[in-house]
Write an enzyme that holds these catalytic residues in place. Structure first.
Site, PDB file in Angstrom:
ATOM      1  N   CYS A   7      -2.007   8.631   2.950  1.00 24.29           N
ATOM      2  CA  CYS A   7      -1.971   8.249   1.536  1.00 24.29           C
ATOM      3  C   CYS A   7      -3.284   8.558   0.838  1.00 24.29           C
ATOM      4  CB  CYS A   7      -1.657   6.760   1.408  1.00 24.29           C
ATOM      5  SG  CYS A   7      -0.012   6.314   1.974  1.00 24.29           S
ATOM      6  N   GLU A  11       0.892  -1.173   0.000  1.00 20.87           N
ATOM      7  CA  GLU A  11       0.000   0.000   0.000  1.00 20.87           C
ATOM      8  C   GLU A  11       0.918   1.207   0.000  1.00 20.87           C
ATOM      9  OE1 GLU A  11      -1.456   3.202   1.041  1.00 20.87           O
ATOM     10  OE2 GLU A  11      -1.976   2.349   2.997  1.00 20.87           O
TER      11      GLU A  11
END
Length: 590
Positions: free
Chosen positions: A258, A224
Site C-alpha cells: 500500500c 488501512e
C-alpha cells in the site's frame, strides 16, 4: 475450498476446507474466555509473552521466511526481514507497554485509565502475511486484548504458521484464534457479540463493506486501505540518491504494498535526468525464483493481479503515456517485468488508480507548487515521499495530504511511529502508543478522595495509590543540582515519640519508613508498616507517631519542581513530579 498456490510456478501446494459454523463458534467462545482472563494479567506477564514471541520468530525465521516466499512470492531476503521486523515490534511493545498503559493523572481528582476492549477481529492481507498481523497483535496483546485472525485465503499456510508460533511462544490457549473461512463468512464474525472491534488491511472497496457491517453493529474499526503514494522529486534534490531510493520504494515486495511509491512526480527541469538515473537503477533488479538469494523481484501473488496490472499499463499507454521499459507479463509463474511509464497525466489509469505491482508512473510537474498539487490529486492519502533541500521541506510537508510524509527517504512503517492514512486510505492508526490505544477504552476516573497515598512494600515494586498507576521503589536520598534545589535526609525517632502536627512550604515530599508508624495527614489516619511510604503535599498539616517496638527511621525527600536523579538502595531513577502532576513519584529501572 481454500487453496495455497505457489505464484512462482502456479503449482497448488495445499488445500483446506473452510471452518464450519460450529468450529468458528468454538474459536469465538475460547477467545472470549481467554481474553477475560488475559485482561487481568500483569503487564509483566504480557511483556514476557511478547518477548517469547520475538524469540520464537527468530528461532524459526528460516522456515517461516521460506514459507512466505513459497506461498506469496516475496524474495527470500525480504521475507527474512519481514520476520525480523515482527520480532523487533514485539520487543518494542514488551519494552514500552508499562509506560503506554500507565494511568495519566490530569487533575488532583481526575485521571485517565486505559482498558482493553476485548476480542478484536483481524482481517488481514496476503502481501505481508506475518508483518500485517503482528503489527496489530503485538500492541493488542500488550493492551490485554484477544483476537480472531481471518487471514487472506491465498496464505492459509502462513495463517496456520502464525498460530503455531503463538502456541510455541506460550500464548494462553484460545487467546488468538485462527479462522480459515471464506469471504462470505466474515459478516457473521463482525456482528457476533463476542467480537468487540475490527481491524482490516486491504482494498478500499472491501474496506467500505467492512466499515458498513461494523458500523451497523456499532463496533470500532481501524482501516488501512489502498494507496497511490506520491514520490515527489524537486529540482534541488539529490537526484542520484532519489533515483536509488525510488527503485526500492516502488519495487519492494514486487510493488505489492500500500505504501509503495506509485506516482513519481518530478519537476520538469530535472525529469529527463531523473528518468535516466531511475531506469539505470532498474536494470540492477533481478527477476527470478523468490527462494534464490540474488532475486530482488519475484512474481505477483496471483494471476488475476497480473491481469489487472497489465490492463492498467495498456490503458495508460493508449491514453498517451510513454512506455520506457517493461510492460509485459513473463513466466512461468505470475511474473511481470519491471515497468516505467513516463509522461503520465491525471485521467490515466496509472495516475488515478492504485497499481499493485512493479509499475512506476512518472508524472512531470512544472514547478514545486504543481508537484504538490499533483501529489494531492488522488482519492488516497496513505504516505508520501518528498525529495528536496532540508530548508524547503518543512513548509512543503504541511501542504501534502497524507498520513505520513518522509523527507528524503522512502515511506516505511516503524513500530515507534503511528501508521495509517486519510481520505480513501482509511482511518485509525497502527503502531506506536496511538496504535495500542485504538483498541482500548480510554476511561475517565474522577475521585474526590484526598491526594494519593503511596504504599511501598520491601518485597514489591508496585505502588498502590488509588489508581494513578505510578510505579516506584524505596529510596534513601537524592542529588542536588543547580536546577533542582532539593533537601534529603534521615530522621530517627525513639520508641513512643510523637512528632507534633506541622506542615512545610516546599511543593511536596516523600517519606519512606523503616519501622511502624501512624501518620495523620490532613486529618486522615494511615497505619504504616516498615518499608511503606507516604506523600505529603505542600502546606498540608501532618504528624507521625512511632507505634513500633524499635526506633522509627524516616528517609525523606523534600523537592522542588523536578528532582531528576536519586540515590537508592536498588539503583533506580526517580522523577519527582510537580504539584500539577499529582501522580507524585515515577520510577523506572536504569
Amino acid at each position: 475450498m481454500i487453496a495455497s498456490i505457489n505464484p512462482a510456478t502456479g503449482e497448488q501446494l495445499a488445500s483446506f476446507e473452510p471452518y464450519d459454523e460450529d468450529r468458528v463458534d468454538r474459536l469465538l467462545g475460547a477467545a472470549l474466555v481467554a481474553q477475560s482472563n488475559w485482561r487481568l494479567t500483569s503487564v509483566d506477564e504480557r511483556t514476557a509473552l511478547l518477548q517469547s514471541i520475538a524469540d520464537t520468530l527468530r528461532a524459526r525465521k528460516d522456515g517461516l521466511a521460506q514459507l512466505i516466499s513459497t506461498e506469496m512470492g516475496k524474495p527470500i531476503t525480504e521475507a527474512e526481514a519481514e520476520i525480523e521486523k515482527c520480532a523487533i515490534t514485539c520487543e518494542y511493545y514488551a519494552a514500552n507497554a508499562e509506560g503506554f498503559l500507565a494511568a495519566e493523572q490530569v487533575t488532583a481528582q481526575g485521571r485517565i485509565e486505559v482498558e482493553p476492549l476485548g476480542v478484536v477481529l483481524a482481517v488481514m492481507p496476503w502481501n505481508f502475511p506475518f508483518w500485517q498481523f503482528f503489527r496489530f497483535a503485538a500492541p493488542a496483546l500488550a493492551a490485554g486484548n484477544g483476537a480472531i485472525l481471518k487471514h487472506a485465503n491465498t496464505v492459509p499456510q502462513c495463517a496456520l504458521a502464525i498460530e503455531s508460533v503463538l502456541a510455541d511462544a506460550g500464548m494462553p490457549s484460545g487467546l488468538i484464534g485462527v479462522a480459515l473461512v471464506e469471504t462470505e463468512q466474515v459478516a457473521a464474525l463482525i456482528t457476533d457479540h463476542r467480537i468487540a472491534a475490527v481491524t482490516f488491511t486491504g482494498s478500499t472497496e472491501v474496506g467500505r463493506i467492512i466499515a458498513t457491517q461494523a458500523g451497523r453493529a456499532l463496533k470500532k474499526q481501524v482501516l488501512e486501505l489502498g494507496g497511490s503514494d506520491p514520490f515527489v522529486v524537486l529540482a534541488d534534490a539529490d537526484l542520484a540518491a532519489a533515483a536509488r531510493a525510488a527503485v526500492k520504494a516502488r519495487f519492494l515486495n514486487t510493488g505489492q504494498s500500500c505504501v509503495n511509491a506509485k506516482r513519481l512526480i518530478v519537476e520538469e527541469s530535472v525529469a529527463d535526468e531523473f528518468v535516466g538515473l531511475f531506469t539505470a537503477e532498474i536494470e540492477n533488479l533481478v527477476v527470478g525464483d523468490p527462494l534464490q538469494r540474488e532475486t530482488t523481484l519475484g512474481p505477483l501473488a496471483r494471476d488475476g493481479l497480473r491481469d489487472t496490472l497489465h490492463d492498467q499499463v495498456r490503458r495508460t499507454v493508449k491514453a498517451g503515456a510513454t512506455l520506457v521499459c517493461g510492460g509485459a507479463p513473463a513466466g512461468p509463474g505470475y511474473y511481470y517485468l519491471p515497468t516505467v511509464l513516463d509522461h503520465v497525466l491525471p485521467g490515466m489509469a496509472a495516475f488515478d488508480e492504485e497499481t499493485f505491482g512493479p509499475v512506476a508512473a512518472v508524472v512531470r510537474a512544472a514547478d514545486a507548487d504543481e508537484a504538490i498539487r499533483l501529489a494531492n490529486q488522488t482519492e488516497f492519502g496513505l504516505g508520501a515521499s518528498l525529495w528536496t533541500s532540508p530548508e524547503r521541506s518543512a513548509d512543503l510537508v504541511r501542504r501534502i495530504d497524507a498520513g505520513a510524509v518522509f523527507v528524503n527517504a522512502m515511506v516505511a512503517s516503524d513500530p515507534r511511529l503511528p501508521f495509517g492514512g486519510i481520505k480513501q486510505s482509511g482511518y485509525g492508526r497502527e503502531l506506536g502508543v496511538h496504535g495500542m490505544r485504538e483498541f482500548m477504552n480510554v476511561k475517565t476516573v474522577w475521585s474526590p478522595e484526598p491526594p494519593p497515598r503511596l504504599v511501598i512494600r520491601p518485597d514489591q515494586t508496585e505502588v498502590f495509590d488509588r489508581g494513578s498507576g505510578v510505579r516506584t521503589v524505596p529510596y534513601v536520598g537524592a542529588w542536588n543540582t543547580d536546577a533542582n534545589r532539593i533537601t534529603t535526609g534521615t530522621t530517627i525517632f525513639a520508641v513512643g515519640t510523637e512528632i507534633p502536627m506541622h506542615s512545610h512550604n516546599v511543593e511536596e515530599s516523600v517519606l519512606v519508613f523503616a519501622g511502624q508508624a501512624t501518620a495523620v495527614i490532613d486529618g486522615e489516619r494511615i497505619d504504616l508498616e516498615a518499608g511503606d511510604a507516604t506523600w505529603v503535599p505542600a502546606g498540608v498539616p501532618h504528624q507521625f507517631v512511632n507505634r513500633g517496638s524499635d526506633e522509627l527511621v524516616i528517609y525523606w525527600v523534600y523537592g522542588g519542581r523536578a528532582v531528576t536523579r536519586t540515590m537508592t538502595a536498588t539503583g533506580v531513577t526517580v522523577q519527582h513530579l510537580s504539584a500539577a502532576d499529582r501522580g507524585a513519584v515515577g520510577a523506572s529501572q536504569k
